[in-house]
Design a protein around this motif. Sequence first.
Motif, PDB file in Angstrom:
ATOM      1  N   THR A  35     -11.023   0.425   8.235  1.00 52.12           N
ATOM      2  CA  THR A  35     -10.726   0.598   6.817  1.00 52.12           C
ATOM      3  C   THR A  35     -10.229   2.008   6.530  1.00 52.12           C
ATOM      4  O   THR A  35      -9.261   2.205   5.788  1.00 52.12           O
ATOM      5  N   MET A  39      -6.589   3.111   5.135  1.00 49.29           N
ATOM      6  CA  MET A  39      -6.507   3.935   3.936  1.00 49.29           C
ATOM      7  C   MET A  39      -5.647   5.181   4.173  1.00 49.29           C
ATOM      8  O   MET A  39      -4.786   5.525   3.358  1.00 49.29           O
ATOM      9  N   ASP A  42      -1.984   4.317   4.483  1.00 51.05           N
ATOM     10  CA  ASP A  42      -1.402   4.090   3.154  1.00 51.05           C
ATOM     11  C   ASP A  42      -1.167   5.406   2.410  1.00 51.05           C
ATOM     12  O   ASP A  42      -0.273   5.496   1.567  1.00 51.05           O
ATOM     13  N   ARG A  43      -1.959   6.412   2.715  1.00 51.32           N
ATOM     14  CA  ARG A  43      -1.812   7.722   2.061  1.00 51.32           C
ATOM     15  C   ARG A  43      -0.722   8.574   2.697  1.00 51.32           C
ATOM     16  O   ARG A  43      -0.426   9.668   2.226  1.00 51.32           O
ATOM     17  N   ASN A 151     -11.952  -3.651   3.404  1.00 47.88           N
ATOM     18  CA  ASN A 151     -10.901  -2.916   2.707  1.00 47.88           C
ATOM     19  C   ASN A 151     -10.521  -3.719   1.466  1.00 47.88           C
ATOM     20  O   ASN A 151      -9.845  -4.735   1.564  1.00 47.88           O
ATOM     21  N   THR A 153      -8.456  -3.299  -0.774  1.00 46.95           N
ATOM     22  CA  THR A 153      -7.034  -3.398  -1.089  1.00 46.95           C
ATOM     23  C   THR A 153      -6.350  -4.513  -0.300  1.00 46.95           C
ATOM     24  O   THR A 153      -5.235  -4.896  -0.628  1.00 46.95           O
TER      25      THR A 153
END
Length: 206
Positions: A35, A39, A42-43, A151, A153
């Motif tokens: 996860t 994350m 994605d950042r 996660n 999202t």
Amino acid sequence: MGGSGGGGECITRSSHVMEGGGSLESYRYFLSRRTVLQMLNDRGYAVPNSELTRSLTEFRFTFGDKCDLESLRLCLPLRSNPSKKMLVVYLGTEEIRTQAIRGLYGQILNKEALHGLILILQSNMNTFARKEVLKFPFKVEIFYITDLLVNVTKHILQPKHEVLSAGERDKLMKKYKIEGKQKGQVVKFTYCSGIAEFLETYRRVL
């Protein structure tokens, strides 16, 4: 299995937990680490594809069934500016105190290049330790490992619902050694996603 509010009980089972005879502990580390990797990807951090696609079997082969927390650490560069890095650190199961936070800070090399720090907690961090974290010259994010097992999202929000028959209910309660005069109904929720092959949650409604 654990109790919950609202007059019900919740049982959670996953197809991956006992894969290859592995432990629940290693499964929790696998899910939480993936996860965090998703994350950070994605950042905009440079996460190797091999990390994002690593299976539970591969994770246990690499890190073992009893993971060393040092080996789970990550330090990833920002794709747009590789000189800026994010460090991810797992902390242990004992209460986190000021001395532990100071010790961690002392271990960090090239502090000026650090863009941020993510701490993953498995126990409580006391007030004094939290105040010590605020002294760090870079942003620190704190997550509990239980909040990273899924996660959100990427999770499927509408699971499949099934009311178990009386026979299925009794078999399930016997398996998990649940006793009670009022058995009520049991509803099975089935989640299917990229996080796990399947995840089943059973809720008893009294």
